[in-house]
Design a protein around this motif. Sequence first.
Motif, PDB file in Angstrom:
ATOM      1  N   GLY A 111       0.821  -1.199   0.000  1.00 53.83           N
ATOM      2  CA  GLY A 111       0.000   0.000   0.000  1.00 53.83           C
ATOM      3  C   GLY A 111       0.852   1.244   0.000  1.00 53.83           C
ATOM      4  O   GLY A 111       2.042   1.202  -0.314  1.00 53.83           O
ATOM      5  N   THR A 112       0.226   2.350   0.383  1.00 55.78           N
ATOM      6  CA  THR A 112       0.888   3.649   0.319  1.00 55.78           C
ATOM      7  C   THR A 112       0.837   4.352   1.675  1.00 55.78           C
ATOM      8  O   THR A 112       0.206   5.394   1.824  1.00 55.78           O
ATOM      9  CB  THR A 112       0.231   4.539  -0.753  1.00 55.78           C
ATOM     10  N   PRO A 113       1.523   3.799   2.681  1.00 56.67           N
ATOM     11  CA  PRO A 113       1.544   4.473   3.986  1.00 56.67           C
ATOM     12  C   PRO A 113       2.434   5.711   3.926  1.00 56.67           C
ATOM     13  O   PRO A 113       3.330   5.796   3.088  1.00 56.67           O
ATOM     14  CB  PRO A 113       2.151   3.421   4.907  1.00 56.67           C
ATOM     15  N   THR A 114       2.191   6.643   4.815  1.00 54.87           N
ATOM     16  CA  THR A 114       3.082   7.794   4.938  1.00 54.87           C
ATOM     17  C   THR A 114       4.330   7.359   5.706  1.00 54.87           C
ATOM     18  O   THR A 114       4.327   6.307   6.370  1.00 54.87           O
ATOM     19  CB  THR A 114       2.405   8.952   5.694  1.00 54.87           C
ATOM     20  N   SER A 115       5.372   8.149   5.648  1.00 54.02           N
ATOM     21  CA  SER A 115       6.596   7.848   6.399  1.00 54.02           C
ATOM     22  C   SER A 115       6.299   7.796   7.890  1.00 54.02           C
ATOM     23  O   SER A 115       6.856   6.971   8.616  1.00 54.02           O
ATOM     24  CB  SER A 115       7.665   8.897   6.122  1.00 54.02           C
ATOM     25  N   GLU A 116       5.416   8.679   8.344  1.00 58.32           N
ATOM     26  CA  GLU A 116       5.045   8.704   9.760  1.00 58.32           C
ATOM     27  C   GLU A 116       4.337   7.398  10.146  1.00 58.32           C
ATOM     28  O   GLU A 116       4.617   6.826  11.204  1.00 58.32           O
ATOM     29  CB  GLU A 116       4.129   9.894  10.036  1.00 58.32           C
ATOM     30  N   GLU A 117       3.450   6.912   9.288  1.00 62.32           N
ATOM     31  CA  GLU A 117       2.748   5.657   9.576  1.00 62.32           C
ATOM     32  C   GLU A 117       3.726   4.487   9.619  1.00 62.32           C
ATOM     33  O   GLU A 117       3.620   3.613  10.490  1.00 62.32           O
ATOM     34  CB  GLU A 117       1.664   5.394   8.525  1.00 62.32           C
ATOM     35  N   VAL A 118       4.688   4.465   8.715  1.00 65.45           N
ATOM     36  CA  VAL A 118       5.704   3.405   8.704  1.00 65.45           C
ATOM     37  C   VAL A 118       6.476   3.420  10.009  1.00 65.45           C
ATOM     38  O   VAL A 118       6.694   2.379  10.640  1.00 65.45           O
ATOM     39  CB  VAL A 118       6.647   3.549   7.492  1.00 65.45           C
ATOM     40  N   SER A 119       6.871   4.592  10.448  1.00 67.18           N
ATOM     41  CA  SER A 119       7.616   4.730  11.709  1.00 67.18           C
ATOM     42  C   SER A 119       6.775   4.244  12.890  1.00 67.18           C
ATOM     43  O   SER A 119       7.272   3.516  13.762  1.00 67.18           O
ATOM     44  CB  SER A 119       8.018   6.189  11.910  1.00 67.18           C
ATOM     45  N   GLU A 120       5.500   4.612  12.928  1.00 69.28           N
ATOM     46  CA  GLU A 120       4.613   4.185  14.009  1.00 69.28           C
ATOM     47  C   GLU A 120       4.435   2.665  14.005  1.00 69.28           C
ATOM     48  O   GLU A 120       4.457   2.031  15.070  1.00 69.28           O
ATOM     49  CB  GLU A 120       3.247   4.867  13.871  1.00 69.28           C
ATOM     50  N   LEU A 121       4.265   2.078  12.813  1.00 68.44           N
ATOM     51  CA  LEU A 121       4.114   0.623  12.725  1.00 68.44           C
ATOM     52  C   LEU A 121       5.357  -0.078  13.271  1.00 68.44           C
ATOM     53  O   LEU A 121       5.253  -1.049  14.024  1.00 68.44           O
ATOM     54  CB  LEU A 121       3.841   0.191  11.279  1.00 68.44           C
ATOM     55  N   ARG A 122       6.520   0.412  12.898  1.00 68.85           N
ATOM     56  CA  ARG A 122       7.767  -0.191  13.388  1.00 68.85           C
ATOM     57  C   ARG A 122       7.880  -0.053  14.900  1.00 68.85           C
ATOM     58  O   ARG A 122       8.319  -0.983  15.577  1.00 68.85           O
ATOM     59  CB  ARG A 122       8.967   0.434  12.686  1.00 68.85           C
ATOM     60  N   ASP A 123       7.472   1.104  15.439  1.00 72.15           N
ATOM     61  CA  ASP A 123       7.486   1.306  16.893  1.00 72.15           C
ATOM     62  C   ASP A 123       6.561   0.318  17.593  1.00 72.15           C
ATOM     63  O   ASP A 123       6.798  -0.056  18.739  1.00 72.15           O
ATOM     64  CB  ASP A 123       7.066   2.739  17.251  1.00 72.15           C
ATOM     65  N   GLU A 124       5.496  -0.105  16.902  1.00 75.01           N
ATOM     66  CA  GLU A 124       4.531  -1.062  17.461  1.00 75.01           C
ATOM     67  C   GLU A 124       4.969  -2.508  17.255  1.00 75.01           C
ATOM     68  O   GLU A 124       4.259  -3.442  17.614  1.00 75.01           O
ATOM     69  CB  GLU A 124       3.163  -0.843  16.810  1.00 75.01           C
ATOM     70  N   ILE A 126       5.617  -3.942  14.262  1.00 68.00           N
ATOM     71  CA  ILE A 126       5.097  -4.476  12.999  1.00 68.00           C
ATOM     72  C   ILE A 126       6.154  -4.243  11.926  1.00 68.00           C
ATOM     73  O   ILE A 126       6.558  -3.109  11.675  1.00 68.00           O
ATOM     74  CB  ILE A 126       3.765  -3.792  12.621  1.00 68.00           C
ATOM     75  N   GLU A 127       6.607  -5.330  11.305  1.00 63.14           N
ATOM     76  CA  GLU A 127       7.652  -5.228  10.287  1.00 63.14           C
ATOM     77  C   GLU A 127       7.086  -4.650   9.002  1.00 63.14           C
ATOM     78  O   GLU A 127       6.036  -5.063   8.532  1.00 63.14           O
ATOM     79  CB  GLU A 127       8.259  -6.603  10.015  1.00 63.14           C
ATOM     80  N   VAL A 128       7.809  -3.674   8.435  1.00 64.03           N
ATOM     81  CA  VAL A 128       7.402  -3.011   7.195  1.00 64.03           C
ATOM     82  C   VAL A 128       8.628  -2.921   6.294  1.00 64.03           C
ATOM     83  O   VAL A 128       9.693  -2.508   6.737  1.00 64.03           O
ATOM     84  CB  VAL A 128       6.853  -1.593   7.471  1.00 64.03           C
ATOM     85  N   LEU A 129       8.456  -3.297   5.044  1.00 64.56           N
ATOM     86  CA  LEU A 129       9.515  -3.164   4.051  1.00 64.56           C
ATOM     87  C   LEU A 129       9.101  -2.060   3.092  1.00 64.56           C
ATOM     88  O   LEU A 129       8.044  -2.151   2.466  1.00 64.56           O
ATOM     89  CB  LEU A 129       9.714  -4.474   3.280  1.00 64.56           C
ATOM     90  N   GLU A 130       9.919  -1.010   3.007  1.00 62.40           N
ATOM     91  CA  GLU A 130       9.620   0.099   2.099  1.00 62.40           C
ATOM     92  C   GLU A 130      10.266  -0.175   0.741  1.00 62.40           C
ATOM     93  O   GLU A 130      11.452  -0.446   0.652  1.00 62.40           O
ATOM     94  CB  GLU A 130      10.157   1.415   2.646  1.00 62.40           C
ATOM     95  N   ILE A 131       9.449  -0.104  -0.299  1.00 63.22           N
ATOM     96  CA  ILE A 131       9.932  -0.243  -1.669  1.00 63.22           C
ATOM     97  C   ILE A 131       9.399   0.953  -2.442  1.00 63.22           C
ATOM     98  O   ILE A 131       8.195   1.112  -2.561  1.00 63.22           O
ATOM     99  CB  ILE A 131       9.430  -1.550  -2.328  1.00 63.22           C
ATOM    100  N   GLY A 132      10.279   1.797  -2.943  1.00 66.24           N
ATOM    101  CA  GLY A 132       9.837   2.979  -3.680  1.00 66.24           C
ATOM    102  C   GLY A 132       9.406   2.629  -5.083  1.00 66.24           C
ATOM    103  O   GLY A 132      10.217   2.212  -5.903  1.00 66.24           O
ATOM    104  N   LEU A 133       8.133   2.771  -5.366  1.00 63.44           N
ATOM    105  CA  LEU A 133       7.579   2.513  -6.683  1.00 63.44           C
ATOM    106  C   LEU A 133       6.649   3.634  -7.089  1.00 63.44           C
ATOM    107  O   LEU A 133       6.160   4.386  -6.264  1.00 63.44           O
ATOM    108  CB  LEU A 133       6.780   1.192  -6.693  1.00 63.44           C
ATOM    109  N   LYS A 134       6.358   3.692  -8.380  1.00 68.45           N
ATOM    110  CA  LYS A 134       5.365   4.641  -8.864  1.00 68.45           C
ATOM    111  C   LYS A 134       3.998   4.219  -8.360  1.00 68.45           C
ATOM    112  O   LYS A 134       3.765   3.073  -8.027  1.00 68.45           O
ATOM    113  CB  LYS A 134       5.369   4.662 -10.393  1.00 68.45           C
ATOM    114  N   LYS A 135       3.053   5.149  -8.347  1.00 67.41           N
ATOM    115  CA  LYS A 135       1.708   4.873  -7.850  1.00 67.41           C
ATOM    116  C   LYS A 135       1.051   3.691  -8.558  1.00 67.41           C
ATOM    117  O   LYS A 135       0.247   2.985  -7.984  1.00 67.41           O
ATOM    118  CB  LYS A 135       0.823   6.105  -8.006  1.00 67.41           C
ATOM    119  N   ASP A 136       1.403   3.451  -9.844  1.00 64.69           N
ATOM    120  CA  ASP A 136       0.758   2.363 -10.583  1.00 64.69           C
ATOM    121  C   ASP A 136       1.379   1.000 -10.263  1.00 64.69           C
ATOM    122  O   ASP A 136       1.030   0.006 -10.884  1.00 64.69           O
ATOM    123  CB  ASP A 136       0.796   2.617 -12.084  1.00 64.69           C
TER     124      ASP A 136
END
Length: 140
Positions: A111-124, A126-136
């Motif tokens: 999905g498209t979480p914000t950087s703040e949401e990713v940080s909050e998930l990690r603090d909780e 919850i493992e998150v892998l960020e992959i920079g892709l275009k919206k499509d």
Amino acid sequence: MGLKVFNFICENGHTFEAMVPSIEAFEEQKENGFFTCPVCNSNVISRALSAPHIQASSTQKDVPQNTVEAMHSVYKTVKKILDESEFVGDRFADEARSIHRGDAPDRLITGTPTSEEVSELRDEGIEVLEIGLKKDRSTN
């Protein structure tokens, strides 16, 4: 002072390259509000996955085979993740929390979480892998 090219992604999913002296300089510019997305002017920016630098004047045979194989492996892995995941868009953080708590079926989501949401998930936890892709979700 030499400049390095880094890939970045904003909270709205826009990916772009920028030349900065170092990642430390990027962090300082970001903290002072001088680093923004060229598309939407968001200042919530993070580094995106970057491919290794390959000198343009070299021929393919000059690139070590293990580098080519590693890049191909990364591409195949990202494509597999996208093909096998459920795209939940901007509901990513809420859905990840539901899965983590057991309130939703355990599955792979993107999905498209914000950087703040990713940080909050990690603090909780919850493992998150960020992959920079275009919206499509294109992998080209």
